[in-house]
Design an enzyme around this catalytic site. Structure first.
Site, mmCIF file in Angstrom:
data_model
loop_
_atom_site.group_PDB
_atom_site.id
_atom_site.type_symbol
_atom_site.label_atom_id
_atom_site.label_comp_id
_atom_site.label_asym_id
_atom_site.label_seq_id
_atom_site.Cartn_x
_atom_site.Cartn_y
_atom_site.Cartn_z
ATOM 1 N N GLY A 78 36.120 49.775 34.301
ATOM 2 C CA GLY A 78 37.353 49.914 35.307
ATOM 3 C C GLY A 78 37.983 49.412 36.540
ATOM 4 O O GLY A 78 38.622 50.141 37.670
ATOM 5 N N SER A 133 39.671 47.083 37.733
ATOM 6 C CA SER A 133 42.031 47.079 37.380
ATOM 7 C C SER A 133 42.482 48.666 38.305
ATOM 8 O O SER A 133 43.248 48.600 38.593
ATOM 9 C CB SER A 133 41.848 46.066 36.752
ATOM 10 O OG SER A 133 41.929 44.248 36.566
ATOM 11 N N LYS A 151 34.463 56.563 35.945
ATOM 12 C CA LYS A 151 35.000 57.042 34.146
ATOM 13 C C LYS A 151 33.393 58.674 34.264
ATOM 14 O O LYS A 151 32.999 58.461 33.537
ATOM 15 C CB LYS A 151 34.002 56.592 32.985
ATOM 16 C CG LYS A 151 35.252 55.223 33.567
ATOM 17 C CD LYS A 151 35.250 53.858 32.006
ATOM 18 C CE LYS A 151 36.292 52.734 31.868
ATOM 19 N NZ LYS A 151 36.156 52.187 30.558
ATOM 20 N N ASP A 164 34.917 61.457 34.369
ATOM 21 C CA ASP A 164 35.680 62.186 33.903
ATOM 22 C C ASP A 164 35.404 62.167 32.298
ATOM 23 O O ASP A 164 35.309 63.191 31.979
ATOM 24 C CB ASP A 164 36.365 62.359 34.608
ATOM 25 C CG ASP A 164 37.325 60.673 33.794
ATOM 26 O OD1 ASP A 164 36.777 60.114 34.134
ATOM 27 O OD2 ASP A 164 38.548 60.559 32.796
ATOM 28 N N GLY A 195 31.081 -10.833 27.101
ATOM 29 C CA GLY A 195 30.773 -11.989 27.626
ATOM 30 C C GLY A 195 31.002 -11.692 29.505
ATOM 31 O O GLY A 195 30.632 -12.824 30.090
ATOM 32 N N LYS A 196 29.986 -10.792 29.660
ATOM 33 C CA LYS A 196 30.275 -10.546 31.110
ATOM 34 C C LYS A 196 28.899 -11.818 31.440
ATOM 35 O O LYS A 196 28.808 -12.318 32.362
ATOM 36 C CB LYS A 196 29.236 -9.255 31.429
ATOM 37 C CG LYS A 196 30.713 -8.647 31.122
ATOM 38 C CD LYS A 196 29.868 -6.213 31.028
ATOM 39 C CE LYS A 196 28.751 -6.805 30.116
ATOM 40 N NZ LYS A 196 29.393 -6.517 28.801
ATOM 41 N N SER A 205 28.137 -0.809 32.983
ATOM 42 C CA SER A 205 28.094 0.187 33.941
ATOM 43 C C SER A 205 29.505 0.986 33.608
ATOM 44 O O SER A 205 30.660 0.363 34.587
ATOM 45 C CB SER A 205 28.552 -0.606 35.170
ATOM 46 O OG SER A 205 29.398 -1.777 35.349
#
Length: 635
Positions: free
Chosen positions: A40, A42, A170, A172, A477-478, A546
């Site tokens: 309850g 809201s 609530k 009630d 090919g690095k 990387s």
């Protein structure tokens, strides 16, 4: 009923200027409503807005019409519809996002945040709680204390909310049964003690019927406390306690409108300040005296926590955005390593070792988070082992920043102790945290200055230090191209060193696997080694997949501007897989090699590399010569 709700305050009709003056100087309370789904929350906020005369006639008419079509209370007004405005919220009868509402009474102004009850929206709840002075935790009188009641209570205590209201709603629906109410309060009290909530205020209410909201209800003659409205109108604010602490003001803006004025603007987090007070600017530690306190409405004789002001100094000392102005004889700490509690707020899990932006007050730094020491099971309060943090997880972890920041423990100062983590790629907020303390090693390990530095080392070698960072898919090919570049540099009498991915994993990084976290740590270590080598004046070549931009950017940030040269060895996946000189793609396709880049682990190509070579169009020798022409290594 409409006439009584919308009756105009007498002061408005008699003297509008006096009314506006009175309204302007009312104190402001920020509070949240939280708890489990359908407790309850809201409806309660809607009732507060209705009873505080904050609904206009056309809004009331729209509410009455909406209640008949989208309401859950039959033909009666559904107050929740005043807050739940999203279509999805009305369709499902739940709150999804945090909804902020403003209202005012004769004694105080309020900003209330209606927080979602579902566990999947815990991150939204933390957002609302981060700035609140008070929390109203609702419990459905029929259901009692639930899992989300415990979760939200734990989070409220975690973010430092001292004023807790347990609203048993609530009533009630249980015929205002005192025995059931008392049992719920006793159950909650036992849990609250476990998590460190020293005190709370309990009250029986009905948000729908209005019992104990604005006045005590005849249905609960056994309840002797204040109604909810009276309680929130009179509760002490956190800012009052903050004013008694030492001065802390994060600098948000250097105010320099002309040559004759220089001030430092921001909101005072704690303490008070007057002209003549001695202050210290951190992290530099420089001191001065306050000459005047400037505001839009004129100079002040004193400013206190919560006020936004511009402070002017007697002396011309350096002070900029992100610095903290503090009491000279009692300054906060500075450190770059901490223990913290982190609430993870992103769908993607935290990656230990990855660099995130950390924003604390007006300070923004790069930070890496280690694997958590433990996560907290808020249902049992158990500490659980974990390797990462998933969405909505709460854990304790160590983190390190790339430079010292000014801080205080979150329990002492929410402004200088609370932070958020931001993903460097998406710029989305992924986590929120609370600093506990700085790590002892951060205070005991200091940088040792040396007389011979990187400039002398470079001059001795007659070259400019650089890191040539080769990145690309496996098989692009690095390593071959990096090796060719180093041979050319060697022929030019350059002092170099080649760090190859496979070679490094035989020694320095032999303890690391290929998970995302291990890949990040692999690159971090290589970056630190490369930095040390450039300090020695070397030209460093690295050949690593990387795969993540964030880690390549992390290494770039370690080095002086212009020394990091990102070289993208651009080879299509199908070409790299055709080469497959090590047979790795074949194993990955067969499921024998997990987390392989390009197959079941992503590769993020550079967006703006300094150099790009296409190995489909260039031979390794041609690519090497092209790179040499681009970097101009000779002075």
């Amino acid at each position: 009923m409409t006439d009584s709700i919308y009756k105009t305050d007498a002061l408005i009709a008699d003297d509008i200027d006096s009314y506006l003056e009175t309204h302007q100087h009312k104190s402001l309370l920020r509070f949240i409503t939280c708890g489990s789904v359908d407790d309850g929350k809201s409806t309660l906020i809607g009732r507060l807005l209705y009873d505080s005369k904050m609904i206009f006639e056309d809004q009331l008419e729209a509410l009455q019409a909406d209640s008949k079509t989208a309401g859950t209370q039959g033909q009666e007004i559904d107050f929740a519809l005043l807050v739940d405005g999203l279509a999805a919220e009305r369709e499902q009868g739940i709150t999804i996002d945090v909804a902020y509402r403003f209202f005012s009474t004769e004694k105080r102004k309020f900003i209330v945040a209606d927080c979602p009850g579902h566990e999947q929206y815990t991150r939204n709840m933390v957002t609302g709680a981060s700035t609140a002075d008070l929390a109203v935790i609702l419990v459905d009188a029929r259901k009692g204390v639930l899992v989300q009641t415990r979760r939200h209570s734990y989070l409220c205590n975690l973010v430092g909310i001292k004023n807790i209201v347990l609203a048993v709603n609530k009533m009630d629906l249980i015929d205002y049964d005192q025995a059931k109410y008392d049992a719920i309060v006793d159950d909650y009290a036992a849990f609250a003690k476990e998590i460190g909530i020293d005190s709370f205020t309990a009250m029986p209410i009905s948000g729908f019927k209005g019992d104990n909201i604005t006045e005590n209800s005849a249905n609960t003659p056994w309840y002797k406390g204040d109604p909810l409205m009276a309680h929130i109108e009179t509760v002490d604010l956190d800012v009052t306690a903050d004013q008694a602490k030492s001065l802390r003001m994060p600098v948000q803006w250097v105010n320099r409108p002309n040559l004759d004025f220089r001030g430092f603007s921001g909101q005072i987090a704690t303490g008070a300040v007057k002209p003549g007070d001695e202050i210290r600017v951190l992290p530099s530690g420089k001191t001065s005296t306050i000459s005047k306190i400037v505001t839009l409405d004129g100079d002040l004789e004193e400013a206190v926590a919560g006020q936004s002001v511009t402070l002017c100094f007697e002396d011309e000392i350096d002070c900029s955005r992100g610095d903290v102005i503090a009491t000279a004889n009692n300054p906060p700490e500075t450190s770059d390593q901490f223990e913290a509690t982190i609430v993870w707020m992103d769908d993607d899990a935290m990656i230990p070792g990855r660099a995130y932006w950390l924003k604390l007050g007006t300070q923004t730094v790069s930070a890496t988070v280690q694997a958590p020491k433990y996560t907290v099971n808020v249902n049992t309060m158990q500490h659980m082992a974990a390797k990462t943090l998933d969405l909505n997880a709460i854990g304790v972890a160590e983190l390190a920043t790339d430079k010292p920041i000014v801080f205080e423990a979150y329990s002492d100062n929410r402004t200088l102790g609370g932070f958020i983590l931001i993903d460097k790629i998406t710029n989305s907020t992924v986590g929120a945290g609370m600093l506990h303390f700085s790590l002892r090693r951060a205070q005991n390990v200091h940088w040792q200055a040396t007389d011979i530095g990187r400039e002398e080392h470079a001059n001795l070698k007659n070259q400019k230090p650089k890191v040539l960072w080769f990145t690309g898919l496996s098989g692009s090919g690095k390593s071959t191209i990096a090796n060719e570049v180093e041979k050319l540099l060697n022929m030019m009498n350059r002092h170099t060193f080649l760090l190859d991915g496979d070679n490094v994993r035989h020694g320095l990084n032999k303890d690391l696997g290929f998970t995302e976290a291990d890949r990040i740590e692999n690159i971090r270590r290589v970056g630190e080694v490369a930095k040390l080598m450039t300090d020695a004046g070397l030209i460093v070549l690295t050949a690593f997949i990387s795969p993540f931009r964030a880690e390549r950017d992390m290494v770039r940030a370690m080095l002086p501007e212009g020394e990091f040269v990102e070289i993208f060895v651009d080879t299509p996946l199908e070409v790299a897989e055709q080469r497959d000189v090590k047979g790795l793609y074949k194993k990955a396709r067969a499921g024998e090699l997990k987390n392989f880049t390009g197959i079941d682990s992503p590769y993020e190509p550079p967006e703006k590399p300094e150099i790009r070579v296409n190995t489909v169009e260039m031979s390794p020798a041609e690519a090497a010569e092209f790179i040499i022409r681009q970097i101009s290594p000779l002075k």
